[in-house]
Design a protein around this motif. Structure first.
Motif, short mmCIF file in Angstrom:
data_model
loop_
_atom_site.label_atom_id
_atom_site.label_comp_id
_atom_site.label_asym_id
_atom_site.label_seq_id
_atom_site.Cartn_x
_atom_site.Cartn_y
_atom_site.Cartn_z
N GLN A 108 7.93 103.19 44.17
CA GLN A 108 7.71 103.11 45.62
C GLN A 108 8.95 103.59 46.36
O GLN A 108 10.03 103.63 45.80
N ILE A 109 8.74 103.93 47.60
CA ILE A 109 9.85 104.36 48.44
C ILE A 109 10.28 103.16 49.29
O ILE A 109 9.46 102.51 49.91
N THR A 110 11.58 102.88 49.24
CA THR A 110 12.13 101.76 50.00
C THR A 110 13.19 102.30 50.95
O THR A 110 13.49 103.50 50.94
N ALA A 111 13.79 101.41 51.71
CA ALA A 111 14.87 101.80 52.62
C ALA A 111 16.06 102.36 51.84
O ALA A 111 16.84 103.14 52.37
N THR A 113 15.81 104.28 49.12
CA THR A 113 15.48 105.52 48.41
C THR A 113 16.29 106.73 48.89
O THR A 113 16.89 107.42 48.06
N PRO A 114 16.37 107.03 50.20
CA PRO A 114 17.14 108.21 50.61
C PRO A 114 18.61 108.11 50.18
O PRO A 114 19.22 109.12 49.81
N ARG A 115 19.14 106.91 50.20
CA ARG A 115 20.53 106.69 49.79
C ARG A 115 20.70 107.03 48.30
O ARG A 115 21.63 107.73 47.91
N ASP A 116 19.78 106.54 47.49
CA ASP A 116 19.86 106.77 46.04
C ASP A 116 19.66 108.25 45.70
O ASP A 116 20.37 108.79 44.85
N ILE A 117 18.70 108.89 46.35
CA ILE A 117 18.41 110.29 46.05
C ILE A 117 19.58 111.18 46.51
O ILE A 117 19.98 112.10 45.80
N ALA A 118 20.15 110.88 47.66
CA ALA A 118 21.35 111.61 48.10
C ALA A 118 22.47 111.39 47.09
O ALA A 118 23.25 112.31 46.80
N GLY A 119 22.54 110.20 46.53
CA GLY A 119 23.54 109.89 45.51
C GLY A 119 23.37 110.74 44.27
O GLY A 119 24.34 111.30 43.75
N TRP A 120 22.14 110.87 43.79
CA TRP A 120 21.89 111.73 42.63
C TRP A 120 22.26 113.18 42.94
O TRP A 120 22.81 113.89 42.11
N ASP A 121 21.94 113.62 44.15
CA ASP A 121 22.24 115.00 44.56
C ASP A 121 23.75 115.24 44.48
O ASP A 121 24.21 116.25 43.94
N VAL A 122 24.53 114.29 45.00
CA VAL A 122 25.99 114.41 44.94
C VAL A 122 26.46 114.36 43.49
O VAL A 122 27.35 115.13 43.10
N CYS A 123 25.87 113.50 42.67
CA CYS A 123 26.23 113.43 41.25
C CYS A 123 26.09 114.80 40.60
O CYS A 123 26.96 115.22 39.83
N LYS A 144 26.95 111.85 52.94
CA LYS A 144 26.47 111.55 54.29
C LYS A 144 25.58 112.68 54.81
O LYS A 144 24.51 112.44 55.37
N MET A 145 26.00 113.93 54.58
CA MET A 145 25.20 115.08 55.02
C MET A 145 23.85 115.08 54.32
O MET A 145 22.81 115.28 54.93
N LYS A 146 23.89 114.86 53.01
CA LYS A 146 22.66 114.88 52.23
C LYS A 146 21.77 113.69 52.61
O LYS A 146 20.56 113.83 52.72
N TYR A 147 22.38 112.54 52.80
CA TYR A 147 21.64 111.33 53.14
C TYR A 147 20.79 111.55 54.39
O TYR A 147 19.61 111.24 54.42
N ASP A 148 21.40 112.10 55.43
CA ASP A 148 20.67 112.33 56.69
C ASP A 148 19.45 113.23 56.45
O ASP A 148 18.37 113.00 57.00
N LYS A 149 19.61 114.25 55.60
CA LYS A 149 18.50 115.16 55.30
C LYS A 149 17.39 114.45 54.51
O LYS A 149 16.21 114.68 54.74
N TYR A 150 17.81 113.59 53.57
CA TYR A 150 16.79 112.87 52.78
C TYR A 150 16.07 111.81 53.61
O TYR A 150 14.88 111.58 53.39
N VAL A 151 16.75 111.20 54.55
CA VAL A 151 16.07 110.25 55.45
C VAL A 151 14.93 110.99 56.13
O VAL A 151 13.79 110.51 56.16
N GLN A 152 15.22 112.18 56.66
CA GLN A 152 14.19 113.01 57.31
C GLN A 152 13.08 113.37 56.34
O GLN A 152 11.90 113.25 56.67
N ALA A 153 13.46 113.81 55.15
CA ALA A 153 12.47 114.26 54.16
C ALA A 153 11.50 113.11 53.82
O ALA A 153 10.28 113.31 53.75
#
Length: 160
Positions: A108-111, A113-123, A144-153
């Motif tokens: 499921q997608i939670t609050a 999720t965007p933080r975690d996915i941005a984290g993987w992207d940075v990894c 932070k840049m990626k996080y904002d984009k994933y929140v939108q996505a």
């Protein structure tokens, strides 16, 4: 390049793909050698590298989450549980190096999720930088840049 997010059978699938100018063996060791793993994800460690083995996540409070390795194919596939989710790394040899695919199957997608996915992207950025002999000045700024984009996505996903 951002991950692709799709609705999947029991939740969602997030897929990252990176073409790296490094041999499969080099990238595999970044995923499975604890000394190298610590350079890009210090909380993770491989406790037992085999199918049915364990990966540990240091909660930074004296506790460790244990994640089961579901599938392991040397130099090719590392798949493990992460709470209700599944994380899968795949490596494919290419003429110029290899293709690294990271798929996270989300129940499921939670609050978070965007933080975690941005984290993987940075990894993945950090893995590539380390292999290239470079450093990323501020992982937090990149995140932070990626996080904002994933929140939108995630906000723009069709609601089930």
């Amino acid at each position: 390049m951002m991950a692709s997010i799709t609705q999947a059978e029991n939740g969602y699938s997030v897929r990252f793909e990176r073409n790296l100018k490094h041999a499969v063996e080099s990238v595999w060791s970044m995923l499975t050698d604890n000394e190298k793993l610590a350079q890009w994800f210090p909380e993770l460690s491989i406790a037992d590298l085999r199918e049915g083995g364990l990966i540990k996540f240091d909660m930074q409070n004296g506790h460790f989450e244990e994640m089961a390795i579901i599938e392991l194919k040397a130099l090719s596939v590392l798949e493990f549980t992460w709470a209700e989710d599944i994380v899968r790394f795949e490596l494919y040899a290419e003429p110029e190096g290899c293709r690294l695919v990271l798929i996270e199957k989300l129940a499921q997608i939670t609050a978070h999720t965007p933080r975690d996915i941005a984290g993987w992207d940075v990894c993945l950025d950090v893995i590539e930088a380390l292999l290239d002999g470079k450093t990323i000045a501020s992982r937090k700024d990149v995140w932070k840049m990626k996080y904002d984009k994933y929140v939108q996505a995630f906000e723009n996903l069709p609601q089930a």
